[in-house]
Design a protein around this motif. Structure first.
Motif, PDB file in Angstrom:
ATOM      1  N   LYS A   1      54.518   9.961 -30.599  1.00 38.59           N
ATOM      2  CA  LYS A   1      55.376  11.032 -30.091  1.00 38.59           C
ATOM      3  C   LYS A   1      54.534  12.234 -29.669  1.00 38.59           C
ATOM      4  CE  LYS A   1      59.371  12.034 -31.693  1.00 38.59           C
ATOM      5  NZ  LYS A   1      60.574  12.381 -32.429  1.00 38.59           N
ATOM      6  N   HIS A   2      53.561  12.573 -30.476  1.00 34.94           N
ATOM      7  CA  HIS A   2      52.698  13.713 -30.145  1.00 34.94           C
ATOM      8  C   HIS A   2      51.891  13.437 -28.880  1.00 34.94           C
ATOM      9  CE1 HIS A   2      50.339  17.305 -30.689  1.00 34.94           C
ATOM     10  NE2 HIS A   2      49.254  16.576 -30.512  1.00 34.94           N
ATOM     11  N   ALA A   3      51.422  12.216 -28.723  1.00 33.87           N
ATOM     12  CA  ALA A   3      50.655  11.854 -27.524  1.00 33.87           C
ATOM     13  C   ALA A   3      51.510  12.029 -26.269  1.00 33.87           C
ATOM     14  CB  ALA A   3      50.145  10.419 -27.640  1.00 33.87           C
ATOM     15  N   ILE A   4      52.758  11.628 -26.338  1.00 28.70           N
ATOM     16  CA  ILE A   4      53.651  11.776 -25.180  1.00 28.70           C
ATOM     17  C   ILE A   4      53.877  13.254 -24.881  1.00 28.70           C
ATOM     18  CG2 ILE A   4      56.027  11.417 -24.383  1.00 28.70           C
ATOM     19  CD1 ILE A   4      55.886   8.682 -25.860  1.00 28.70           C
ATOM     20  N   GLU A   5      54.089  14.054 -25.922  1.00 31.72           N
ATOM     21  CA  GLU A   5      54.261  15.500 -25.732  1.00 31.72           C
ATOM     22  C   GLU A   5      53.027  16.100 -25.063  1.00 31.72           C
ATOM     23  OE1 GLU A   5      56.707  17.759 -26.782  1.00 31.72           O
ATOM     24  OE2 GLU A   5      58.078  16.252 -27.564  1.00 31.72           O
ATOM     25  N   SER A   6      51.852  15.747 -25.539  1.00 32.66           N
ATOM     26  CA  SER A   6      50.600  16.282 -24.985  1.00 32.66           C
ATOM     27  C   SER A   6      50.391  15.840 -23.544  1.00 32.66           C
ATOM     28  CB  SER A   6      49.402  15.840 -25.836  1.00 32.66           C
ATOM     29  OG  SER A   6      49.529  16.335 -27.137  1.00 32.66           O
ATOM     30  N   LEU A   7      50.660  14.587 -23.276  1.00 24.12           N
ATOM     31  CA  LEU A   7      50.517  14.057 -21.926  1.00 24.12           C
ATOM     32  C   LEU A   7      51.459  14.781 -20.963  1.00 24.12           C
ATOM     33  CD1 LEU A   7      49.084  11.906 -20.195  1.00 24.12           C
ATOM     34  CD2 LEU A   7      50.953  10.351 -20.776  1.00 24.12           C
ATOM     35  N   ALA A   8      52.684  15.004 -21.395  1.00 20.99           N
ATOM     36  CA  ALA A   8      53.654  15.723 -20.558  1.00 20.99           C
ATOM     37  C   ALA A   8      53.180  17.150 -20.291  1.00 20.99           C
ATOM     38  CB  ALA A   8      55.026  15.727 -21.226  1.00 20.99           C
ATOM     39  N   ASP A   9      52.614  17.806 -21.307  1.00 21.10           N
ATOM     40  CA  ASP A   9      52.101  19.169 -21.116  1.00 21.10           C
ATOM     41  C   ASP A   9      50.989  19.200 -20.073  1.00 21.10           C
ATOM     42  OD1 ASP A   9      53.889  20.164 -22.986  1.00 21.10           O
ATOM     43  OD2 ASP A   9      52.426  20.179 -24.628  1.00 21.10           O
ATOM     44  N   VAL A  10      50.089  18.237 -20.143  1.00 25.22           N
ATOM     45  CA  VAL A  10      48.990  18.171 -19.175  1.00 25.22           C
ATOM     46  C   VAL A  10      49.528  17.860 -17.782  1.00 25.22           C
ATOM     47  CG1 VAL A  10      46.930  16.871 -18.501  1.00 25.22           C
ATOM     48  CG2 VAL A  10      47.238  17.575 -20.878  1.00 25.22           C
ATOM     49  N   PHE A  11      50.431  16.889 -17.676  1.00 26.42           N
ATOM     50  CA  PHE A  11      51.022  16.566 -16.375  1.00 26.42           C
ATOM     51  C   PHE A  11      51.724  17.789 -15.777  1.00 26.42           C
ATOM     52  CE2 PHE A  11      51.564  11.688 -17.011  1.00 26.42           C
ATOM     53  CZ  PHE A  11      50.239  11.497 -16.647  1.00 26.42           C
ATOM     54  N   ARG A  12      52.413  18.541 -16.637  1.00 26.28           N
ATOM     55  CA  ARG A  12      53.127  19.727 -16.169  1.00 26.28           C
ATOM     56  C   ARG A  12      52.158  20.697 -15.495  1.00 26.28           C
ATOM     57  NH1 ARG A  12      54.924  20.914 -20.658  1.00 26.28           N
ATOM     58  NH2 ARG A  12      56.668  19.482 -20.567  1.00 26.28           N
ATOM     59  N   MET A  13      50.995  20.921 -16.125  1.00 22.49           N
ATOM     60  CA  MET A  13      49.988  21.828 -15.546  1.00 22.49           C
ATOM     61  C   MET A  13      49.375  21.247 -14.275  1.00 22.49           C
ATOM     62  SD  MET A  13      48.033  23.393 -18.876  1.00 22.49           S
ATOM     63  CE  MET A  13      47.787  21.851 -19.722  1.00 22.49           C
ATOM     64  N   GLU A  14      49.044  19.980 -14.305  1.00 21.71           N
ATOM     65  CA  GLU A  14      48.356  19.357 -13.174  1.00 21.71           C
ATOM     66  C   GLU A  14      49.252  19.192 -11.950  1.00 21.71           C
ATOM     67  OE1 GLU A  14      46.739  15.708 -14.720  1.00 21.71           O
ATOM     68  OE2 GLU A  14      45.060  16.737 -15.683  1.00 21.71           O
ATOM     69  N   LEU A  15      50.545  18.980 -12.160  1.00 17.15           N
ATOM     70  CA  LEU A  15      51.449  18.709 -11.049  1.00 17.15           C
ATOM     71  C   LEU A  15      52.173  19.947 -10.533  1.00 17.15           C
ATOM     72  CD1 LEU A  15      52.907  15.345 -12.399  1.00 17.15           C
ATOM     73  CD2 LEU A  15      51.158  15.656 -10.632  1.00 17.15           C
ATOM     74  N   LYS A  16      51.955  21.066 -11.200  1.00 16.60           N
ATOM     75  CA  LYS A  16      52.630  22.311 -10.816  1.00 16.60           C
ATOM     76  C   LYS A  16      52.340  22.693  -9.366  1.00 16.60           C
ATOM     77  CE  LYS A  16      53.463  26.965 -12.393  1.00 16.60           C
ATOM     78  NZ  LYS A  16      53.340  27.898 -13.494  1.00 16.60           N
ATOM     79  N   SER A  17      51.103  22.516  -8.903  1.00 16.98           N
ATOM     80  CA  SER A  17      50.747  22.916  -7.533  1.00 16.98           C
ATOM     81  C   SER A  17      51.496  22.096  -6.477  1.00 16.98           C
ATOM     82  CB  SER A  17      49.236  22.817  -7.325  1.00 16.98           C
ATOM     83  OG  SER A  17      48.811  21.483  -7.465  1.00 16.98           O
ATOM     84  N   TRP A  18      52.039  20.946  -6.859  1.00 17.25           N
ATOM     85  CA  TRP A  18      52.838  20.135  -5.940  1.00 17.25           C
ATOM     86  C   TRP A  18      54.341  20.354  -6.162  1.00 17.25           C
ATOM     87  CZ3 TRP A  18      48.378  17.632  -7.942  1.00 17.25           C
ATOM     88  CH2 TRP A  18      47.414  17.325  -6.971  1.00 17.25           C
ATOM     89  N   ASN A  19      54.671  21.357  -6.948  1.00 19.69           N
ATOM     90  CA  ASN A  19      56.071  21.670  -7.278  1.00 19.69           C
ATOM     91  C   ASN A  19      56.798  20.491  -7.933  1.00 19.69           C
ATOM     92  OD1 ASN A  19      56.041  24.363  -6.361  1.00 19.69           O
ATOM     93  ND2 ASN A  19      56.210  23.623  -4.248  1.00 19.69           N
TER      94      ASN A  19
END
Length: 143
Positions: free
Chosen positions: A9-27
């Motif tokens: 569960k923690h891994a999924i939370e962390s992965l989502a946090d990273v994806f959120r930062m990385e994909l922000k520039s593409w809205n």
């Protein structure tokens, strides 16, 4: 006992946090759905696994008599967890709660980072969570 479940569960939370930062520039928004106790076969399956655990504990005690006390402590913790899961079954929410959270995540104009689903998440999951750390012998386990 719950190490693999919690770490996943923690891994999924962390992965989502990273994806959120990385994909922000593409809205592109990234949200996590955090379901509580939802009425599924998950708890039934873990209860059935408990019966298999008992056979395993008995076998381990026979094969490893020097480790009997450690095995018995783990056995107590496992039985306690199974008892808590039986109690948890009474407080499950219908699967529609998760569907509602997914729908909200998709259609919100300003999506949240996390969406909770289930009555136990909204009302007192903290106290339910704490109850998992009280063992039947009266001791308390802290992380």
């Amino acid at each position: 006992m719950k190490g693999s479940y919690c770490s996943t569960k923690h891994a999924i939370e962390s992965l989502a946090d990273v994806f959120r930062m990385e994909l922000k520039s593409w809205n592109i928004d990234v949200a996590v759905i955090e379901p509580g106790a939802i009425k599924t076969n998950f708890l039934q399956t873990t209860t059935q696994t408990g019966e298999d655990n008992q056979k395993l504990f008995n076998s381990m005690k026979e094969k490893n008599p020097d480790s009997k006390d450690v095995i018995e402590r783990y056995e107590i913790m496992t039985k306690n967890m199974q008892e808590k899961q039986i109690i948890l079954k009474k407080y499950t929410s219908p699967p529609q709660e998760t569907t509602n959270a997914i729908e909200a995540a998709i259609f919100d104009k300003c999506p949240k980072t996390r969406y909770s689903a289930g009555a136990d998440v909204s009302y007192g999951s903290y106290f339910l969570f704490l109850s998992f750390f009280f063992f039947s012998n009266g001791s308390i386990f802290f992380l």
